[in-house]
Motif scaffolding. Structure first.
Motif, PDB file in Angstrom:
ATOM      1  N   TYR A  58      43.802  27.684  36.285  1.00  0.00           N
ATOM      2  CA  TYR A  58      43.341  28.694  36.964  1.00  0.00           C
ATOM      3  C   TYR A  58      44.345  29.877  36.855  1.00  0.00           C
ATOM      4  N   PHE A  59      43.838  30.871  36.665  1.00  0.00           N
ATOM      5  CA  PHE A  59      44.729  32.188  36.766  1.00  0.00           C
ATOM      6  C   PHE A  59      44.036  33.246  37.689  1.00  0.00           C
ATOM      7  N   TRP A  60      44.825  33.858  38.791  1.00  0.00           N
ATOM      8  CA  TRP A  60      44.256  34.794  39.571  1.00  0.00           C
ATOM      9  C   TRP A  60      44.813  36.207  39.407  1.00  0.00           C
ATOM     10  N   GLN A  61      44.034  37.116  39.597  1.00  0.00           N
ATOM     11  CA  GLN A  61      44.687  38.628  39.543  1.00  0.00           C
ATOM     12  C   GLN A  61      43.880  39.495  40.444  1.00  0.00           C
ATOM     13  N   VAL A  62      44.785  40.275  40.908  1.00  0.00           N
ATOM     14  CA  VAL A  62      44.103  41.609  41.494  1.00  0.00           C
ATOM     15  C   VAL A  62      43.494  42.543  40.673  1.00  0.00           C
ATOM     16  N   ILE A  63      42.265  43.036  40.872  1.00  0.00           N
ATOM     17  CA  ILE A  63      41.559  44.007  39.636  1.00  0.00           C
ATOM     18  C   ILE A  63      41.677  45.164  40.485  1.00  0.00           C
ATOM     19  N   THR A  64      41.011  45.183  41.620  1.00  0.00           N
ATOM     20  CA  THR A  64      40.889  46.744  42.262  1.00  0.00           C
ATOM     21  C   THR A  64      41.635  46.512  43.827  1.00  0.00           C
ATOM     22  N   ILE A 115      45.340  32.067  48.559  1.00  0.00           N
ATOM     23  CA  ILE A 115      45.605  32.951  49.700  1.00  0.00           C
ATOM     24  C   ILE A 115      45.862  34.463  49.322  1.00  0.00           C
ATOM     25  N   CYS A 116      45.104  35.237  49.752  1.00  0.00           N
ATOM     26  CA  CYS A 116      45.168  36.751  49.403  1.00  0.00           C
ATOM     27  C   CYS A 116      45.399  37.532  50.730  1.00  0.00           C
ATOM     28  N   THR A 117      46.381  38.330  50.779  1.00  0.00           N
ATOM     29  CA  THR A 117      46.358  39.167  51.859  1.00  0.00           C
ATOM     30  C   THR A 117      46.284  40.735  51.562  1.00  0.00           C
ATOM     31  N   PRO A 118      45.149  41.389  51.825  1.00  0.00           N
ATOM     32  CA  PRO A 118      44.941  42.833  51.354  1.00  0.00           C
ATOM     33  C   PRO A 118      45.631  43.676  51.856  1.00  0.00           C
ATOM     34  N   ARG A 119      46.200  44.584  51.459  1.00  0.00           N
ATOM     35  CA  ARG A 119      47.279  45.762  51.773  1.00  0.00           C
ATOM     36  C   ARG A 119      46.568  47.213  52.082  1.00  0.00           C
ATOM     37  N   THR A 120      45.308  47.168  51.565  1.00  0.00           N
ATOM     38  CA  THR A 120      44.695  48.583  51.516  1.00  0.00           C
ATOM     39  C   THR A 120      43.235  48.366  51.890  1.00  0.00           C
ATOM     40  N   LEU A 121      42.897  49.453  52.325  1.00  0.00           N
ATOM     41  CA  LEU A 121      41.356  49.427  53.185  1.00  0.00           C
ATOM     42  C   LEU A 121      40.313  49.610  51.928  1.00  0.00           C
ATOM     43  N   GLY A 122      39.168  49.197  52.145  1.00  0.00           N
ATOM     44  CA  GLY A 122      37.941  49.264  51.297  1.00  0.00           C
ATOM     45  C   GLY A 122      37.629  48.059  50.582  1.00  0.00           C
ATOM     46  N   ALA A 123      37.299  48.180  49.293  1.00  0.00           N
ATOM     47  CA  ALA A 123      37.120  46.885  48.433  1.00  0.00           C
ATOM     48  C   ALA A 123      38.509  46.422  47.612  1.00  0.00           C
ATOM     49  N   VAL A 124      38.727  44.890  47.712  1.00  0.00           N
ATOM     50  CA  VAL A 124      39.679  44.360  47.153  1.00  0.00           C
ATOM     51  C   VAL A 124      38.979  43.415  46.104  1.00  0.00           C
ATOM     52  N   ILE A 125      39.060  43.644  44.759  1.00  0.00           N
ATOM     53  CA  ILE A 125      38.367  42.519  43.884  1.00  0.00           C
ATOM     54  C   ILE A 125      39.678  41.857  43.052  1.00  0.00           C
ATOM     55  N   LEU A 126      39.276  40.399  43.205  1.00  0.00           N
ATOM     56  CA  LEU A 126      40.143  39.516  42.720  1.00  0.00           C
ATOM     57  C   LEU A 126      39.503  38.945  41.532  1.00  0.00           C
ATOM     58  N   ARG A 127      39.978  38.575  40.375  1.00  0.00           N
ATOM     59  CA  ARG A 127      39.583  37.892  39.209  1.00  0.00           C
ATOM     60  C   ARG A 127      40.156  36.538  39.098  1.00  0.00           C
ATOM     61  N   VAL A 128      39.339  35.602  38.924  1.00  0.00           N
ATOM     62  CA  VAL A 128      39.977  34.239  38.641  1.00  0.00           C
ATOM     63  C   VAL A 128      39.324  33.916  36.999  1.00  0.00           C
ATOM     64  N   GLN A 129      40.411  33.503  36.191  1.00  0.00           N
ATOM     65  CA  GLN A 129      39.972  33.074  34.801  1.00  0.00           C
ATOM     66  C   GLN A 129      40.320  31.540  34.816  1.00  0.00           C
ATOM     67  N   ILE A 130      39.383  30.722  34.358  1.00  0.00           N
ATOM     68  CA  ILE A 130      39.880  29.314  34.092  1.00  0.00           C
ATOM     69  C   ILE A 130      39.922  29.028  32.719  1.00  0.00           C
ATOM     70  N   ILE A 131      40.648  28.160  32.292  1.00  0.00           N
ATOM     71  CA  ILE A 131      40.775  27.796  30.833  1.00  0.00           C
ATOM     72  C   ILE A 131      40.869  26.276  30.745  1.00  0.00           C
ATOM     73  N   ASP A 132      40.191  25.761  29.919  1.00  0.00           N
ATOM     74  CA  ASP A 132      40.285  24.161  29.669  1.00  0.00           C
ATOM     75  C   ASP A 132      41.465  23.788  28.422  1.00  0.00           C
ATOM     76  N   ASP A 133      41.573  22.638  28.204  1.00  0.00           N
ATOM     77  CA  ASP A 133      42.683  22.220  27.467  1.00  0.00           C
ATOM     78  C   ASP A 133      42.514  22.713  25.939  1.00  0.00           C
ATOM     79  N   GLN A 134      41.260  23.040  25.468  1.00  0.00           N
ATOM     80  CA  GLN A 134      40.943  23.572  24.322  1.00  0.00           C
ATOM     81  C   GLN A 134      40.689  25.284  24.095  1.00  0.00           C
TER      82      GLN A 134
END
Length: 97
Positions: free
Chosen positions: A43-49, A64-83
């Motif tokens: 699993y790989f998580w990152q903040v997009i917006t 665990i995510c702690t938002p520091r700005t008002l409005g929309a916060v968008i996170l992205r998760v990418q999963i990758i298998d062993d191939q």
């Protein structure tokens, strides 16, 4: 001999414990994913917006995510298998005062 082709892992869902949180309030987000062949998923998580601090391992199915700005916060998760096949999903958190 018939070789089976590896299929990509599948994100079934990504859910924050709350869709709306107050600024600077931690929220847990969980990703449910499977690999058709039963292989290991990374699993790989990152903040997009927005601005947020990810305070747990960004390589796990739960973060665990702690938002520091008002409005929309968008996170992205990418999963990758062993191939090295992947799936990606975004999740939105609304941040209020």
């Amino acid at each position: 001999v018939v070789e089976t082709q590896n299929k990509p892992p599948i994100i079934e869902w990504v859910k924050p414990e709350k869709d709306t949180v107050k600024i600077n309030t931690a929220v847990t987000i969980t990703c449910k994913a499977t690999d058709p062949e039963g292989g290991k998923i990374s699993y790989f998580w990152q903040v997009i917006t927005g601005n947020a601090v990810l305070t747990s391992a960004t390589t796990e199915s739960q973060i665990i995510c702690t938002p520091r700005t008002l409005g929309a916060v968008i996170l992205r998760v990418q999963i990758i298998d062993d191939q090295n096949l992947a799936d990606v999903r975004d999740v939105l958190i609304n941040v209020i005062n």
